[in-house]
Design a protein around this motif. Structure first.
Motif, PDB file in Angstrom:
ATOM      1  N   ALA A  69       0.842  -1.194   0.000  1.00  0.00           N
ATOM      2  CA  ALA A  69       0.000   0.000   0.000  1.00  0.00           C
ATOM      3  C   ALA A  69       0.872   1.238   0.000  1.00  0.00           C
ATOM      4  CB  ALA A  69      -0.926   0.001   1.213  1.00  0.00           C
ATOM      5  N   VAL A  70       0.370   2.295  -0.627  1.00  0.00           N
ATOM      6  CA  VAL A  70       1.028   3.602  -0.641  1.00  0.00           C
ATOM      7  C   VAL A  70      -0.004   4.657  -0.263  1.00  0.00           C
ATOM      8  CG1 VAL A  70       2.089   5.371  -2.087  1.00  0.00           C
ATOM      9  CG2 VAL A  70       2.808   3.006  -2.316  1.00  0.00           C
ATOM     10  N   VAL A  71       0.343   5.469   0.711  1.00  0.00           N
ATOM     11  CA  VAL A  71      -0.528   6.553   1.169  1.00  0.00           C
ATOM     12  C   VAL A  71       0.253   7.857   1.047  1.00  0.00           C
ATOM     13  CG1 VAL A  71      -1.832   7.516   3.093  1.00  0.00           C
ATOM     14  CG2 VAL A  71      -1.756   5.032   2.753  1.00  0.00           C
ATOM     15  N   VAL A  72      -0.352   8.850   0.396  1.00  0.00           N
ATOM     16  CA  VAL A  72       0.285  10.159   0.209  1.00  0.00           C
ATOM     17  C   VAL A  72      -0.611  11.215   0.833  1.00  0.00           C
ATOM     18  CG1 VAL A  72       1.262  11.784  -1.447  1.00  0.00           C
ATOM     19  CG2 VAL A  72       1.292   9.332  -1.947  1.00  0.00           C
ATOM     20  N   THR A  73      -0.022  12.085   1.649  1.00  0.00           N
ATOM     21  CA  THR A  73      -0.789  13.135   2.331  1.00  0.00           C
ATOM     22  C   THR A  73      -0.131  14.490   2.129  1.00  0.00           C
ATOM     23  OG1 THR A  73       0.414  12.753   4.403  1.00  0.00           O
ATOM     24  CG2 THR A  73      -1.661  11.568   4.104  1.00  0.00           C
ATOM     25  N   HIS A  74      -0.944  15.520   2.185  1.00  0.00           N
ATOM     26  CA  HIS A  74      -0.479  16.914   2.173  1.00  0.00           C
ATOM     27  C   HIS A  74      -1.274  17.658   3.237  1.00  0.00           C
ATOM     28  CE1 HIS A  74       0.672  20.911   0.955  1.00  0.00           C
ATOM     29  NE2 HIS A  74      -0.583  21.230   0.649  1.00  0.00           N
ATOM     30  N   LYS A  75      -0.566  18.148   4.237  1.00  0.00           N
ATOM     31  CA  LYS A  75      -1.210  18.820   5.373  1.00  0.00           C
ATOM     32  C   LYS A  75      -2.279  17.927   5.991  1.00  0.00           C
ATOM     33  CE  LYS A  75      -0.328  23.527   3.706  1.00  0.00           C
ATOM     34  NZ  LYS A  75      -0.925  24.828   3.310  1.00  0.00           N
ATOM     35  N   GLU A  76      -1.930  16.645   6.174  1.00  0.00           N
ATOM     36  CA  GLU A  76      -2.763  15.619   6.799  1.00  0.00           C
ATOM     37  C   GLU A  76      -4.030  15.294   6.005  1.00  0.00           C
ATOM     38  OE1 GLU A  76      -3.514  16.751  10.808  1.00  0.00           O
ATOM     39  OE2 GLU A  76      -1.414  16.581  11.425  1.00  0.00           O
ATOM     40  N   LYS A  77      -4.070  15.678   4.736  1.00  0.00           N
ATOM     41  CA  LYS A  77      -5.191  15.317   3.871  1.00  0.00           C
ATOM     42  C   LYS A  77      -4.686  14.313   2.831  1.00  0.00           C
ATOM     43  CE  LYS A  77      -7.786  19.644   4.328  1.00  0.00           C
ATOM     44  NZ  LYS A  77      -8.393  20.792   3.606  1.00  0.00           N
ATOM     45  N   PHE A  78      -5.479  13.266   2.614  1.00  0.00           N
ATOM     46  CA  PHE A  78      -5.075  12.206   1.701  1.00  0.00           C
ATOM     47  C   PHE A  78      -5.201  12.668   0.246  1.00  0.00           C
ATOM     48  CE2 PHE A  78      -6.384   9.952   5.546  1.00  0.00           C
ATOM     49  CZ  PHE A  78      -5.302   9.115   5.743  1.00  0.00           C
ATOM     50  N   LEU A  79      -4.207  12.298  -0.559  1.00  0.00           N
ATOM     51  CA  LEU A  79      -4.240  12.589  -1.986  1.00  0.00           C
ATOM     52  C   LEU A  79      -4.603  11.332  -2.763  1.00  0.00           C
ATOM     53  CD1 LEU A  79      -1.029  14.812  -2.382  1.00  0.00           C
ATOM     54  CD2 LEU A  79      -3.337  15.487  -1.721  1.00  0.00           C
TER      55      LEU A  79
ATOM     56  N   THR B 155       3.442  27.167 -12.096  1.00  0.00           N
ATOM     57  CA  THR B 155       4.854  27.399 -12.373  1.00  0.00           C
ATOM     58  C   THR B 155       5.508  28.178 -11.224  1.00  0.00           C
ATOM     59  OG1 THR B 155       4.379  27.464 -14.734  1.00  0.00           O
ATOM     60  CG2 THR B 155       6.489  28.375 -14.017  1.00  0.00           C
ATOM     61  N   GLY B 156       6.662  27.686 -10.756  1.00  0.00           N
ATOM     62  CA  GLY B 156       7.391  28.354  -9.691  1.00  0.00           C
ATOM     63  C   GLY B 156       6.908  28.037  -8.287  1.00  0.00           C
ATOM     64  N   LYS B 157       5.832  27.257  -8.157  1.00  0.00           N
ATOM     65  CA  LYS B 157       5.291  26.925  -6.839  1.00  0.00           C
ATOM     66  C   LYS B 157       5.920  25.632  -6.317  1.00  0.00           C
ATOM     67  CE  LYS B 157       2.372  30.372  -6.680  1.00  0.00           C
ATOM     68  NZ  LYS B 157       2.497  31.469  -5.686  1.00  0.00           N
ATOM     69  N   THR B 158       5.885  25.477  -4.999  1.00  0.00           N
ATOM     70  CA  THR B 158       6.381  24.255  -4.362  1.00  0.00           C
ATOM     71  C   THR B 158       5.305  23.663  -3.472  1.00  0.00           C
ATOM     72  OG1 THR B 158       7.304  25.472  -2.477  1.00  0.00           O
ATOM     73  CG2 THR B 158       8.759  25.102  -4.374  1.00  0.00           C
ATOM     74  N   ILE B 159       5.440  22.385  -3.178  1.00  0.00           N
ATOM     75  CA  ILE B 159       4.511  21.688  -2.286  1.00  0.00           C
ATOM     76  C   ILE B 159       5.279  20.585  -1.577  1.00  0.00           C
ATOM     77  CG2 ILE B 159       3.767  20.058  -4.077  1.00  0.00           C
ATOM     78  CD1 ILE B 159       0.999  20.055  -2.811  1.00  0.00           C
ATOM     79  N   THR B 160       4.937  20.359  -0.321  1.00  0.00           N
ATOM     80  CA  THR B 160       5.562  19.295   0.470  1.00  0.00           C
ATOM     81  C   THR B 160       4.539  18.209   0.752  1.00  0.00           C
ATOM     82  OG1 THR B 160       7.120  20.831   1.494  1.00  0.00           O
ATOM     83  CG2 THR B 160       6.770  18.729   2.602  1.00  0.00           C
ATOM     84  N   VAL B 161       4.886  16.974   0.424  1.00  0.00           N
ATOM     85  CA  VAL B 161       3.983  15.845   0.641  1.00  0.00           C
ATOM     86  C   VAL B 161       4.706  14.782   1.454  1.00  0.00           C
ATOM     87  CG1 VAL B 161       2.705  16.266  -1.488  1.00  0.00           C
ATOM     88  CG2 VAL B 161       4.649  14.697  -1.510  1.00  0.00           C
ATOM     89  N   LYS B 162       3.908  13.954   2.113  1.00  0.00           N
ATOM     90  CA  LYS B 162       4.450  12.825   2.864  1.00  0.00           C
ATOM     91  C   LYS B 162       3.940  11.533   2.248  1.00  0.00           C
ATOM     92  CE  LYS B 162       5.115  15.213   7.270  1.00  0.00           C
ATOM     93  NZ  LYS B 162       4.832  15.216   8.725  1.00  0.00           N
TER      94      LYS B 162
END
Length: 480
Positions: free
Chosen positions: A101-111, A139-146
Protein backbone atom coordinates in the motif's frame (compact mmCIF):
# COMPACT_ATOMS: atom_id res chain seq x y z
CA UNK A 1 -8.61 -13.68 -66.45
CA UNK A 2 -8.52 -10.33 -64.66
CA UNK A 3 -9.01 -9.24 -61.06
CA UNK A 4 -9.91 -6.19 -59.03
CA UNK A 5 -7.68 -4.75 -56.30
CA UNK A 6 -7.82 -1.58 -54.25
CA UNK A 7 -5.13 1.09 -54.59
CA UNK A 8 -5.90 3.87 -52.10
CA UNK A 9 -9.32 5.19 -53.14
CA UNK A 10 -9.17 3.82 -56.72
CA UNK A 11 -10.36 0.50 -58.09
CA UNK A 12 -7.99 -0.77 -60.77
CA UNK A 13 -8.51 -3.53 -63.29
CA UNK A 14 -5.43 -5.76 -63.70
CA UNK A 15 -4.27 -9.25 -64.54
CA UNK A 16 -4.17 -11.85 -61.72
CA UNK A 17 -0.36 -11.83 -61.52
CA UNK A 18 -0.23 -8.03 -61.42
CA UNK A 19 -3.01 -7.99 -58.81
CA UNK A 20 -1.18 -10.47 -56.57
CA UNK A 21 2.08 -8.51 -56.86
CA UNK A 22 0.38 -5.21 -56.12
CA UNK A 23 -1.51 -6.66 -53.14
CA UNK A 24 1.75 -8.04 -51.67
CA UNK A 25 3.43 -4.66 -52.15
CA UNK A 26 0.54 -2.90 -50.43
CA UNK A 27 0.62 -5.36 -47.52
CA UNK A 28 4.37 -4.90 -47.06
CA UNK A 29 4.01 -1.13 -47.23
CA UNK A 30 1.11 -1.22 -44.73
CA UNK A 31 3.07 -3.44 -42.31
CA UNK A 32 6.11 -1.15 -42.60
CA UNK A 33 3.93 1.92 -42.00
CA UNK A 34 2.27 0.28 -38.98
CA UNK A 35 5.66 -0.57 -37.41
CA UNK A 36 6.91 2.95 -38.11
CA UNK A 37 3.76 4.43 -36.55
CA UNK A 38 4.14 2.27 -33.45
CA UNK A 39 7.77 3.33 -33.05
CA UNK A 40 6.85 6.98 -33.48
CA UNK A 41 4.07 6.66 -30.88
CA UNK A 42 6.45 5.08 -28.36
CA UNK A 43 9.12 7.72 -28.99
CA UNK A 44 6.56 10.53 -28.83
CA UNK A 45 5.13 9.18 -25.56
CA UNK A 46 8.61 8.88 -24.09
CA UNK A 47 9.40 12.46 -25.10
CA UNK A 48 6.17 13.68 -23.52
CA UNK A 49 6.88 11.73 -20.31
CA UNK A 50 10.44 13.06 -20.26
CA UNK A 51 9.17 16.60 -20.80
CA UNK A 52 6.64 16.26 -17.99
CA UNK A 53 9.24 14.72 -15.67
CA UNK A 54 11.73 17.51 -16.39
CA UNK A 55 9.18 20.13 -15.31
CA UNK A 56 9.17 18.89 -11.70
CA UNK A 57 12.22 18.88 -9.46
CA UNK A 58 12.41 17.54 -5.90
CA UNK A 59 14.35 20.19 -4.04
CA UNK A 60 14.56 18.23 -0.79
CA UNK A 61 13.80 14.63 0.12
CA UNK A 62 14.22 12.57 3.26
CA UNK A 63 13.43 8.90 3.78
CA UNK A 64 13.08 6.84 6.96
CA UNK A 65 12.94 3.04 6.55
CA UNK A 66 11.68 1.13 9.59
CA UNK A 67 12.80 -2.51 9.49
CA UNK A 68 11.88 -3.31 13.10
CA UNK A 69 8.49 -4.91 12.43
CA UNK A 70 6.97 -7.68 10.37
CA UNK A 71 7.57 -5.76 7.13
CA UNK A 72 9.38 -2.63 5.96
CA UNK A 73 7.79 0.80 6.33
CA UNK A 74 8.99 3.65 4.14
CA UNK A 75 8.30 7.20 5.24
CA UNK A 76 9.25 9.90 2.73
CA UNK A 77 8.98 13.66 2.91
CA UNK A 78 9.25 15.27 -0.53
CA UNK A 79 9.35 18.96 -1.47
CA UNK A 80 8.42 19.31 -5.14
CA UNK A 81 8.97 22.39 -7.27
CA UNK A 82 7.39 23.01 -10.67
CA UNK A 83 9.60 24.60 -13.35
CA UNK A 84 7.19 24.13 -16.25
CA UNK A 85 3.51 24.54 -16.98
CA UNK A 86 0.85 23.82 -14.38
CA UNK A 87 0.98 20.15 -13.33
CA UNK A 88 -1.98 18.10 -12.10
CA UNK A 89 -0.09 14.95 -11.12
CA UNK A 90 3.29 13.66 -10.04
CA UNK A 91 4.84 10.23 -9.59
CA UNK A 92 6.25 8.29 -6.65
CA UNK A 93 8.56 5.29 -7.09
CA UNK A 94 9.53 2.47 -4.71
CA UNK A 95 12.33 -0.03 -5.27
CA UNK A 96 10.28 -3.27 -5.32
CA UNK A 97 7.23 -4.97 -6.83
CA UNK A 98 6.07 -6.08 -3.36
CA UNK A 99 4.45 -2.80 -2.32
CA UNK A 100 1.29 -3.55 -0.38
CA UNK A 101 0.00 0.00 0.00
CA UNK A 102 1.03 3.60 -0.64
CA UNK A 103 -0.53 6.55 1.17
CA UNK A 104 0.29 10.16 0.21
CA UNK A 105 -0.79 13.13 2.33
CA UNK A 106 -0.48 16.91 2.17
CA UNK A 107 -1.21 18.82 5.37
CA UNK A 108 -2.76 15.62 6.80
CA UNK A 109 -5.19 15.32 3.87
CA UNK A 110 -5.07 12.21 1.70
CA UNK A 111 -4.24 12.59 -1.99
CA UNK A 112 -5.57 10.39 -4.79
CA UNK A 113 -3.14 7.60 -5.67
CA UNK A 114 -3.38 5.24 -8.66
CA UNK A 115 -1.16 2.39 -9.74
CA UNK A 116 1.13 0.61 -9.44
CA UNK A 117 2.93 0.53 -12.76
CA UNK A 118 5.43 -2.32 -12.43
CA UNK A 119 8.71 -1.59 -14.18
CA UNK A 120 12.22 -3.00 -14.49
CA UNK A 121 15.55 -1.25 -15.10
CA UNK A 122 18.81 -3.19 -15.52
CA UNK A 123 17.22 -6.19 -13.80
CA UNK A 124 16.01 -4.11 -10.82
CA UNK A 125 12.27 -4.08 -10.19
CA UNK A 126 10.43 -0.98 -9.04
CA UNK A 127 6.86 0.31 -8.77
CA UNK A 128 5.57 3.72 -9.89
CA UNK A 129 2.42 5.41 -8.57
CA UNK A 130 0.55 8.40 -9.99
CA UNK A 131 -0.50 10.97 -7.39
CA UNK A 132 -2.91 13.85 -8.01
CA UNK A 133 -2.03 17.23 -6.52
CA UNK A 134 -4.72 18.76 -4.24
CA UNK A 135 -4.75 21.62 -6.79
CA UNK A 136 -2.72 22.09 -9.99
CA UNK A 137 0.85 23.05 -9.10
CA UNK A 138 1.52 26.33 -10.88
CA UNK A 139 4.85 27.40 -12.37
CA UNK A 140 7.39 28.35 -9.69
CA UNK A 141 5.29 26.93 -6.84
CA UNK A 142 6.38 24.26 -4.36
CA UNK A 143 4.51 21.69 -2.29
CA UNK A 144 5.56 19.29 0.47
CA UNK A 145 3.98 15.84 0.64
CA UNK A 146 4.45 12.83 2.86
CA UNK A 147 4.53 9.31 1.46
CA UNK A 148 4.09 6.10 3.44
CA UNK A 149 4.85 2.84 1.69
CA UNK A 150 4.26 -0.60 3.21
CA UNK A 151 6.55 -3.19 1.64
CA UNK A 152 6.02 -6.88 2.40
CA UNK A 153 8.03 -10.00 1.42
CA UNK A 154 11.20 -7.92 1.54
CA UNK A 155 12.88 -9.59 4.53
CA UNK A 156 14.95 -12.66 3.60
CA UNK A 157 16.07 -15.14 6.30
CA UNK A 158 19.68 -15.82 5.26
CA UNK A 159 20.67 -18.64 7.65
CA UNK A 160 19.35 -21.19 10.12
CA UNK A 161 19.40 -20.17 13.78
CA UNK A 162 19.38 -21.77 17.21
CA UNK A 163 16.25 -21.88 19.32
CA UNK A 164 17.36 -18.92 21.46
CA UNK A 165 18.25 -16.59 18.58
CA UNK A 166 16.09 -13.89 17.03
CA UNK A 167 15.50 -13.53 13.30
CA UNK A 168 18.61 -12.94 11.17
CA UNK A 169 17.35 -11.13 8.08
CA UNK A 170 18.56 -9.52 4.88
CA UNK A 171 16.96 -6.32 3.62
CA UNK A 172 17.68 -5.04 0.10
CA UNK A 173 17.00 -1.53 -1.17
CA UNK A 174 18.51 1.40 -3.03
CA UNK A 175 21.05 3.78 -1.52
CA UNK A 176 19.26 6.66 -3.22
CA UNK A 177 15.61 7.60 -3.04
CA UNK A 178 14.21 6.26 -6.30
CA UNK A 179 12.34 8.93 -8.25
CA UNK A 180 11.55 9.86 -11.88
CA UNK A 181 12.66 13.40 -11.01
CA UNK A 182 16.00 15.01 -10.24
CA UNK A 183 16.53 15.33 -6.47
CA UNK A 184 18.61 18.31 -5.42
CA UNK A 185 19.21 17.11 -1.86
CA UNK A 186 18.33 13.81 -0.19
CA UNK A 187 19.16 11.61 2.77
CA UNK A 188 18.04 8.19 4.07
CA UNK A 189 17.84 6.68 7.53
CA UNK A 190 17.37 2.92 8.19
CA UNK A 191 16.27 2.15 11.75
CA UNK A 192 14.47 -0.41 13.88
CA UNK A 193 17.01 -3.25 13.85
CA UNK A 194 18.02 -4.88 17.12
CA UNK A 195 21.55 -5.31 15.77
CA UNK A 196 23.29 -4.46 12.49
CA UNK A 197 25.40 -7.45 11.44
CA UNK A 198 26.85 -6.02 8.24
CA UNK A 199 25.92 -3.75 5.37
CA UNK A 200 27.03 -2.75 1.91
CA UNK A 201 30.33 -0.87 2.07
CA UNK A 202 29.93 2.68 0.89
CA UNK A 203 31.59 5.98 1.67
CA UNK A 204 28.11 7.50 1.86
CA UNK A 205 26.95 5.44 4.88
CA UNK A 206 27.52 6.20 8.53
CA UNK A 207 26.58 3.85 11.37
CA UNK A 208 25.12 5.17 14.60
CA UNK A 209 24.52 2.14 16.83
CA UNK A 210 21.69 0.28 15.14
CA UNK A 211 20.92 3.09 12.69
CA UNK A 212 22.30 3.47 9.16
CA UNK A 213 22.45 6.94 7.59
CA UNK A 214 22.92 7.44 3.84
CA UNK A 215 23.76 10.85 2.48
CA UNK A 216 23.18 13.66 2.18
CA UNK A 217 23.41 13.42 -1.61
CA UNK A 218 23.17 16.34 -4.03
CA UNK A 219 21.76 16.49 -7.58
CA UNK A 220 20.82 12.82 -8.00
CA UNK A 221 19.59 12.03 -11.52
CA UNK A 222 16.18 10.42 -12.15
CA UNK A 223 15.94 6.66 -11.53
CA UNK A 224 19.48 6.34 -10.20
CA UNK A 225 19.95 2.85 -8.78
CA UNK A 226 22.76 1.65 -6.52
CA UNK A 227 21.69 -1.50 -4.64
CA UNK A 228 22.40 -1.88 -0.95
CA UNK A 229 22.03 -4.83 1.43
CA UNK A 230 21.60 -4.76 5.20
CA UNK A 231 22.06 -7.87 7.34
CA UNK A 232 20.43 -7.38 10.73
CA UNK A 233 18.82 -9.01 13.76
CA UNK A 234 15.12 -8.36 14.31
CA UNK A 235 13.20 -8.92 17.52
CA UNK A 236 9.83 -9.07 15.75
CA UNK A 237 8.31 -12.33 14.48
CA UNK A 238 7.50 -12.55 10.77
CA UNK A 239 3.80 -13.43 10.79
CA UNK A 240 2.60 -14.32 7.32
CA UNK A 241 -0.93 -15.41 6.39
CA UNK A 242 -0.28 -17.33 3.21
CA UNK A 243 -4.01 -17.80 2.56
CA UNK A 244 -7.21 -16.33 4.01
CA UNK A 245 -10.72 -17.05 2.77
CA UNK A 246 -13.42 -14.89 4.36
CA UNK A 247 -17.07 -15.83 3.86
CA UNK A 248 -19.96 -13.49 4.67
CA UNK A 249 -23.37 -15.21 4.59
CA UNK A 250 -26.39 -12.91 4.69
CA UNK A 251 -29.76 -14.03 6.04
CA UNK A 252 -32.72 -11.65 6.02
CA UNK A 253 -33.97 -13.44 9.10
CA UNK A 254 -31.62 -11.15 11.04
CA UNK A 255 -28.11 -12.57 10.90
CA UNK A 256 -24.79 -12.10 9.10
CA UNK A 257 -22.49 -15.10 9.59
CA UNK A 258 -18.75 -14.44 9.12
CA UNK A 259 -16.21 -17.25 8.83
CA UNK A 260 -12.46 -16.92 8.13
CA UNK A 261 -10.21 -19.82 7.11
CA UNK A 262 -6.50 -19.22 7.76
CA UNK A 263 -3.21 -20.75 6.68
CA UNK A 264 -0.72 -19.07 9.04
CA UNK A 265 3.07 -19.30 8.80
CA UNK A 266 6.10 -18.02 10.68
CA UNK A 267 8.23 -16.68 7.80
CA UNK A 268 11.37 -16.24 9.93
CA UNK A 269 14.58 -18.28 10.10
CA UNK A 270 14.22 -22.03 10.49
CA UNK A 271 15.84 -23.84 13.42
CA UNK A 272 19.18 -25.54 12.79
CA UNK A 273 18.21 -28.34 15.18
CA UNK A 274 15.01 -29.84 16.50
CA UNK A 275 12.70 -28.03 18.91
CA UNK A 276 13.36 -28.54 22.62
CA UNK A 277 10.43 -28.13 25.01
CA UNK A 278 12.79 -28.00 27.99
CA UNK A 279 14.84 -25.17 26.48
CA UNK A 280 11.63 -23.32 25.63
CA UNK A 281 10.45 -23.56 29.26
CA UNK A 282 13.77 -22.01 30.31
CA UNK A 283 13.19 -18.97 28.11
CA UNK A 284 14.71 -19.96 24.78
CA UNK A 285 11.78 -18.65 22.73
CA UNK A 286 13.85 -17.19 19.85
CA UNK A 287 11.81 -16.00 16.87
CA UNK A 288 8.66 -17.88 17.87
CA UNK A 289 5.20 -16.58 18.68
CA UNK A 290 2.35 -18.30 20.50
CA UNK A 291 -0.32 -15.59 20.20
CA UNK A 292 -2.08 -14.24 17.16
CA UNK A 293 -4.59 -11.44 17.72
CA UNK A 294 -7.03 -9.57 15.53
CA UNK A 295 -9.86 -7.08 15.91
CA UNK A 296 -13.47 -8.03 15.22
CA UNK A 297 -16.66 -5.92 15.58
CA UNK A 298 -17.76 -5.29 19.15
CA UNK A 299 -21.27 -6.57 18.36
CA UNK A 300 -19.94 -9.97 17.25
CA UNK A 301 -21.79 -12.84 18.90
CA UNK A 302 -21.06 -16.54 19.42
CA UNK A 303 -17.40 -16.49 18.28
CA UNK A 304 -15.66 -19.80 17.70
CA UNK A 305 -12.13 -21.00 16.95
CA UNK A 306 -11.32 -24.47 15.62
CA UNK A 307 -8.77 -26.32 13.53
CA UNK A 308 -8.65 -29.67 11.72
CA UNK A 309 -8.68 -31.53 15.05
CA UNK A 310 -11.69 -29.72 16.48
CA UNK A 311 -12.60 -26.86 18.75
CA UNK A 312 -9.69 -24.96 20.32
CA UNK A 313 -10.36 -23.48 23.77
CA UNK A 314 -7.17 -21.38 24.00
CA UNK A 315 -8.75 -18.11 22.88
CA UNK A 316 -10.08 -15.01 24.57
CA UNK A 317 -12.05 -11.89 23.62
CA UNK A 318 -11.61 -8.40 25.09
CA UNK A 319 -14.52 -6.11 24.17
CA UNK A 320 -13.90 -2.36 23.82
CA UNK A 321 -17.38 -0.95 23.19
CA UNK A 322 -16.21 2.65 23.16
CA UNK A 323 -13.96 1.81 20.21
CA UNK A 324 -16.62 -0.41 18.59
CA UNK A 325 -14.30 -3.37 18.36
CA UNK A 326 -13.20 -6.47 20.24
CA UNK A 327 -9.75 -8.00 20.48
CA UNK A 328 -9.79 -11.71 19.59
CA UNK A 329 -6.72 -13.48 21.05
CA UNK A 330 -5.95 -16.76 19.30
CA UNK A 331 -3.41 -19.25 20.62
CA UNK A 332 -2.44 -22.03 18.21
CA UNK A 333 -2.17 -25.58 19.53
CA UNK A 334 1.63 -25.39 19.30
CA UNK A 335 4.31 -22.70 19.39
CA UNK A 336 5.16 -21.20 16.00
CA UNK A 337 8.88 -21.19 15.15
CA UNK A 338 10.42 -20.15 11.83
CA UNK A 339 9.12 -22.17 8.89
CA UNK A 340 6.22 -23.68 10.89
CA UNK A 341 2.63 -23.23 9.80
CA UNK A 342 -0.87 -24.01 11.01
CA UNK A 343 -4.43 -23.95 9.66
CA UNK A 344 -7.50 -22.87 11.60
CA UNK A 345 -10.95 -21.32 11.29
CA UNK A 346 -12.62 -18.56 13.27
CA UNK A 347 -16.17 -17.28 12.96
CA UNK A 348 -18.85 -15.16 14.55
CA UNK A 349 -22.34 -13.78 13.95
CA UNK A 350 -23.34 -10.14 13.44
CA UNK A 351 -26.79 -8.51 13.82
CA UNK A 352 -28.21 -7.82 10.37
CA UNK A 353 -29.75 -4.49 11.40
CA UNK A 354 -26.30 -2.98 12.04
CA UNK A 355 -24.94 -3.78 8.57
CA UNK A 356 -27.90 -3.87 6.15
CA UNK A 357 -29.82 -0.78 5.05
CA UNK A 358 -32.38 0.13 2.41
CA UNK A 359 -31.42 2.75 -0.15
CA UNK A 360 -33.90 5.32 -1.53
CA UNK A 361 -33.95 3.30 -4.76
CA UNK A 362 -35.32 0.33 -2.81
CA UNK A 363 -32.11 -1.68 -3.06
CA UNK A 364 -30.61 -3.39 -0.04
CA UNK A 365 -27.06 -2.30 0.83
CA UNK A 366 -24.69 -4.42 2.91
CA UNK A 367 -21.73 -2.49 4.40
CA UNK A 368 -19.00 -4.60 5.96
CA UNK A 369 -15.22 -4.64 6.41
CA UNK A 370 -13.18 -5.96 3.49
CA UNK A 371 -10.64 -8.12 5.31
CA UNK A 372 -9.50 -8.11 8.94
CA UNK A 373 -7.23 -6.06 11.20
CA UNK A 374 -4.33 -7.71 12.99
CA UNK A 375 -2.85 -6.50 16.28
CA UNK A 376 0.65 -7.66 15.31
CA UNK A 377 2.32 -6.59 12.07
CA UNK A 378 1.17 -9.32 9.71
CA UNK A 379 0.26 -9.49 6.05
CA UNK A 380 -1.84 -11.72 3.82
CA UNK A 381 -0.37 -13.25 0.67
CA UNK A 382 -3.60 -14.44 -0.96
CA UNK A 383 -7.00 -13.16 0.16
CA UNK A 384 -10.45 -14.16 -1.07
CA UNK A 385 -13.71 -12.56 0.05
CA UNK A 386 -16.98 -14.37 -0.62
CA UNK A 387 -20.50 -13.01 -0.19
CA UNK A 388 -23.27 -15.62 0.09
CA UNK A 389 -26.46 -13.70 -0.61
CA UNK A 390 -30.07 -14.82 0.02
CA UNK A 391 -31.75 -16.95 -2.58
CA UNK A 392 -33.64 -14.88 -5.11
CA UNK A 393 -31.51 -11.72 -5.16
CA UNK A 394 -31.22 -9.81 -8.45
CA UNK A 395 -29.30 -6.85 -9.88
CA UNK A 396 -26.25 -7.39 -7.67
CA UNK A 397 -23.77 -4.48 -7.61
CA UNK A 398 -20.73 -3.68 -5.48
CA UNK A 399 -18.38 -0.86 -4.54
CA UNK A 400 -14.79 -1.26 -3.31
CA UNK A 401 -12.40 1.52 -2.20
CA UNK A 402 -9.58 -0.04 -4.24
CA UNK A 403 -9.07 -2.39 -7.15
CA UNK A 404 -9.97 -6.06 -6.66
CA UNK A 405 -10.39 -9.03 -8.96
CA UNK A 406 -13.90 -10.42 -9.29
CA UNK A 407 -13.98 -14.19 -9.67
CA UNK A 408 -16.67 -16.14 -11.45
CA UNK A 409 -20.05 -16.00 -9.72
CA UNK A 410 -21.53 -19.28 -8.57
CA UNK A 411 -24.58 -20.82 -6.92
CA UNK A 412 -24.41 -22.56 -3.54
CA UNK A 413 -27.36 -24.77 -2.51
CA UNK A 414 -28.08 -24.66 1.23
CA UNK A 415 -30.86 -25.83 3.54
CA UNK A 416 -34.40 -25.37 2.18
CA UNK A 417 -33.18 -23.75 -1.04
CA UNK A 418 -34.86 -24.55 -4.34
CA UNK A 419 -32.27 -23.06 -6.71
CA UNK A 420 -29.41 -21.97 -4.47
CA UNK A 421 -27.79 -18.79 -3.19
CA UNK A 422 -25.75 -16.38 -5.30
CA UNK A 423 -22.07 -16.36 -4.32
CA UNK A 424 -19.85 -13.40 -5.17
CA UNK A 425 -16.10 -13.92 -4.92
CA UNK A 426 -13.33 -11.31 -4.94
CA UNK A 427 -9.55 -11.74 -4.71
CA UNK A 428 -6.64 -9.50 -3.82
CA UNK A 429 -3.00 -10.23 -3.00
CA UNK A 430 -0.62 -8.63 -0.51
CA UNK A 431 -3.09 -7.36 2.10
CA UNK A 432 -2.26 -5.37 5.25
CA UNK A 433 -4.38 -3.61 7.87
CA UNK A 434 -4.85 -0.49 5.76
CA UNK A 435 -6.97 -2.52 3.32
CA UNK A 436 -9.56 -3.29 6.01
CA UNK A 437 -12.01 -0.68 4.74
CA UNK A 438 -15.76 -0.73 4.24
CA UNK A 439 -17.13 -2.36 1.10
CA UNK A 440 -20.72 -2.27 -0.09
CA UNK A 441 -22.85 -4.93 -1.80
CA UNK A 442 -26.18 -3.78 -3.28
CA UNK A 443 -29.00 -5.98 -4.53
CA UNK A 444 -32.76 -6.24 -5.05
CA UNK A 445 -34.68 -8.71 -2.95
CA UNK A 446 -38.42 -9.27 -2.82
CA UNK A 447 -39.88 -9.41 0.68
CA UNK A 448 -42.05 -12.32 -0.45
CA UNK A 449 -38.91 -14.46 -0.80
CA UNK A 450 -38.35 -14.37 2.93
CA UNK A 451 -41.42 -16.52 3.55
CA UNK A 452 -40.32 -19.10 0.99
CA UNK A 453 -38.61 -21.31 3.57
CA UNK A 454 -41.53 -21.33 6.05
CA UNK A 455 -43.97 -22.06 3.24
CA UNK A 456 -41.74 -24.88 2.05
CA UNK A 457 -41.70 -26.40 5.53
CA UNK A 458 -45.44 -25.96 5.95
CA UNK A 459 -46.08 -27.57 2.56
CA UNK A 460 -43.78 -30.47 3.38
CA UNK A 461 -45.42 -31.20 6.74
CA UNK A 462 -48.91 -30.71 5.27
CA UNK A 463 -48.14 -33.21 2.52
CA UNK A 464 -46.73 -35.66 5.05
CA UNK A 465 -49.77 -35.44 7.36
CA UNK A 466 -52.25 -35.73 4.47
CA UNK A 467 -50.40 -38.79 3.21
CA UNK A 468 -50.51 -40.39 6.69
CA UNK A 469 -54.22 -39.59 7.10
CA UNK A 470 -55.05 -41.16 3.77
CA UNK A 471 -52.87 -44.18 4.51
CA UNK A 472 -54.46 -44.93 7.90
CA UNK A 473 -58.04 -44.34 6.68
CA UNK A 474 -57.87 -46.65 3.71
CA UNK A 475 -58.49 -50.35 4.08
CA UNK A 476 -55.99 -52.41 2.11
CA UNK A 477 -57.10 -55.85 3.39
CA UNK A 478 -58.33 -58.46 0.86
CA UNK A 479 -60.94 -60.19 3.07
CA UNK A 480 -63.53 -58.76 5.50
Amino acid sequence: SQALYFDAAHIVLASPSEARKTIIDIRLQSAHQMKLSAVLIVVFSALIASSIASQIVITEASRIIDIGGGFARHGLTLTLSNHGTAAKRFQVALMTHDVSAVVVTHKEKFLEVSGPHLKTQDGHKYSVYDVTFPAPLETGKTITVKVEGLITRNFEPFQQITQKQDNHLLYRDNIYILSPYTIRSQKTRIEGARQILKHTDSSAVTVDGTVLNYGPFADVSPLTIEPTATYFVSGAPLIRVTSLVKEVEVSHWGNVAVEENYVLKNAGNELDKGFSRVDYMFGQTGNSFNLFSQYIPADADEPYYRDVIGNVSTSHIHVHKEEKMAKFDIRPRFIMFGGWKTEFTIGYNLPLSHYLSVLPSGQFALDINFSTEFVQEAYIDNFELRFILPEGVTDVEYTFPFEVKENERSIRPTYLDTVGRTVLSFSKDNIVNIHNQKVQIRYNYSSSNIIQDPLLLISAFFTLFVTLIIYFRLDFSISK
